[in-house]
Design a protein around this motif. Structure first.
Motif, PDB file in Angstrom:
ATOM      1  N   PHE A  30      55.096  45.307  53.296  1.00  0.00           N
ATOM      2  CA  PHE A  30      54.959  45.782  53.853  1.00  0.00           C
ATOM      3  C   PHE A  30      53.389  47.135  52.847  1.00  0.00           C
ATOM      4  N   LEU A  31      54.340  47.682  53.224  1.00  0.00           N
ATOM      5  CA  LEU A  31      54.232  49.216  52.540  1.00  0.00           C
ATOM      6  C   LEU A  31      54.038  49.347  51.296  1.00  0.00           C
ATOM      7  N   LEU A  32      54.506  48.763  50.423  1.00  0.00           N
ATOM      8  CA  LEU A  32      53.874  48.227  48.783  1.00  0.00           C
ATOM      9  C   LEU A  32      52.754  47.865  49.338  1.00  0.00           C
ATOM     10  N   LEU A  33      51.997  46.296  50.317  1.00  0.00           N
ATOM     11  CA  LEU A  33      50.840  46.060  50.280  1.00  0.00           C
ATOM     12  C   LEU A  33      49.594  47.331  50.525  1.00  0.00           C
ATOM     13  N   LYS A  39      51.739  43.116  42.981  1.00  0.00           N
ATOM     14  CA  LYS A  39      52.817  42.461  42.595  1.00  0.00           C
ATOM     15  C   LYS A  39      54.180  42.679  43.195  1.00  0.00           C
ATOM     16  N   PRO A  40      54.621  43.936  43.460  1.00  0.00           N
ATOM     17  CA  PRO A  40      56.476  44.162  43.974  1.00  0.00           C
ATOM     18  C   PRO A  40      55.867  43.858  45.371  1.00  0.00           C
ATOM     19  N   ALA A  41      55.043  44.088  46.247  1.00  0.00           N
ATOM     20  CA  ALA A  41      54.657  43.195  47.088  1.00  0.00           C
ATOM     21  C   ALA A  41      55.401  41.669  47.235  1.00  0.00           C
ATOM     22  N   ARG A  42      54.360  41.265  46.685  1.00  0.00           N
ATOM     23  CA  ARG A  42      54.704  39.531  46.005  1.00  0.00           C
ATOM     24  C   ARG A  42      56.120  39.099  45.682  1.00  0.00           C
ATOM     25  N   ARG A  43      56.926  40.184  45.187  1.00  0.00           N
ATOM     26  CA  ARG A  43      58.213  39.562  45.269  1.00  0.00           C
ATOM     27  C   ARG A  43      58.882  39.920  45.990  1.00  0.00           C
ATOM     28  N   LEU A  44      58.599  40.945  46.371  1.00  0.00           N
ATOM     29  CA  LEU A  44      59.709  41.152  47.706  1.00  0.00           C
ATOM     30  C   LEU A  44      58.997  40.013  48.918  1.00  0.00           C
ATOM     31  N   LEU A  45      57.964  39.484  49.225  1.00  0.00           N
ATOM     32  CA  LEU A  45      58.084  38.042  50.282  1.00  0.00           C
ATOM     33  C   LEU A  45      58.511  37.169  50.113  1.00  0.00           C
ATOM     34  N   SER A  46      58.246  37.351  48.187  1.00  0.00           N
ATOM     35  CA  SER A  46      58.830  35.714  47.686  1.00  0.00           C
ATOM     36  C   SER A  46      60.534  36.136  48.223  1.00  0.00           C
TER      37      SER A  46
END
Length: 272
Positions: A30-33, A39-46
């Motif tokens: 969420f903080l990355l978003l 892209k890093p946010a998507r990786r963490l969410l994945s």
């Protein structure tokens, strides 16, 4: 030093338990978003989605806890005479007991039923119930105190039960109990605790030179049915949390010299 270890272990687990890690990863995404790092946010969410899906479908915790629960034989065959029985705390919530003014038994109730059974079978044996408070706060509420209230009502066996209420963890369970009774080398003692916790507990008692016959209870893994789909996220997460906590404890106790080996087992239980 024991207090430092106790506090450090609680703080470490508060951060690195499975549920905490999932929350931290989600907040990190969420903080990355918020800062535009998509892209890093998507990786963490994945990663979070994969973890949640795995926990929702598979009994991952049982896979980790099963090797611990099978280190010692279940339904242990005991001799005709037993000199002493030690039951480790963990079956009763002292804070809830204080809140409701009555003993509040938790998930490890088999420790109590084993105590009742063994007390009736070996009325001459000395019984110790050891358990204080495993919380950083509310140390004044101690499990053994409320357990004493419970068993004074049930009156198991004929021998009085010794209640040790100062210990905060397994290492202190063992050391405080040994100071309480000063056991003789030729005595036969039985140790009762949850099956997943038995390897660490036996290792701690062995480190003190106090051999124990393991009497494991309170199993979590569904033996002979581990490769299955298990659509129960809450249960799977709870068992995973217990399993990871125990493996973390085993490593920490071995590194700090509180056990005589990483995994105690049925054969050659104590290296003394």
């Amino acid at each position: 030093m024991d207090t430092v270890f106790f506090i450090a272990s609680k703080l470490f687990w508060a951060v690195f338990s499975p549920d905490s890690l999932i929350i931290i990863l989600t907040l990190g995404a969420f903080l990355l978003l918020l800062v535009g790092a998509v892209k890093p946010a998507r990786r963490l969410l994945s990663i979070c989605a994969l973890l949640l899906l795995s926990l929702a479908v598979f009994p991952v915790g049982e896979w980790l806890i099963y090797p611990l629960e099978t280190r010692f034989s279940d339904n242990t065959v005991l001799p005709g005479r037993v000199d002493g029985i030690i039951v480790l705390g963990g079956a009763l919530d002292p804070v809830m007991s204080e809140a409701w003014r009555q003993p509040e038994i938790g998930l490890a109730a088999e420790r109590f039923t084993a105590l009742l059974y063994l007390a009736q079978r070996y009325p001459q044996a000395q019984i110790i119930y050891t358990g204080g408070s495993g919380r950083i706060r509310q140390q004044q509420y101690r499990e053994a105190d409320y357990t004493q209230i419970l068993f004074e009502k049930l009156s198991p066996g004929t021998a009085p039960i010794l209640y040790e209420s100062e210990s905060r963890n397994t290492a202190e369970n063992a050391s405080n109990s040994k100071q309480l009774v000063d056991p003789e080398p030729n005595q036969f003692w039985v140790l009762v605790t949850s099956a997943y916790h038995m390897p660490r507990a036996v290792g701690v008692f062995c480190r003190l030179g106090w051999p124990m016959q393991a009497y494991p209870v309170d199993h979590y893994a569904r033996r002979d049915d581990l490769l299955r789909l298990n659509f129960d996220f809450i249960l799977n997460l709870r068992v995973l949390r217990i399993a990871m906590h125990e493996w973390t404890g085993l490593v920490a106790y071995r590194l700090t010299g509180r056990t005589d080996r990483l995994l105690a087992g049925s054969r050659n239980q104590c290296r003394i």
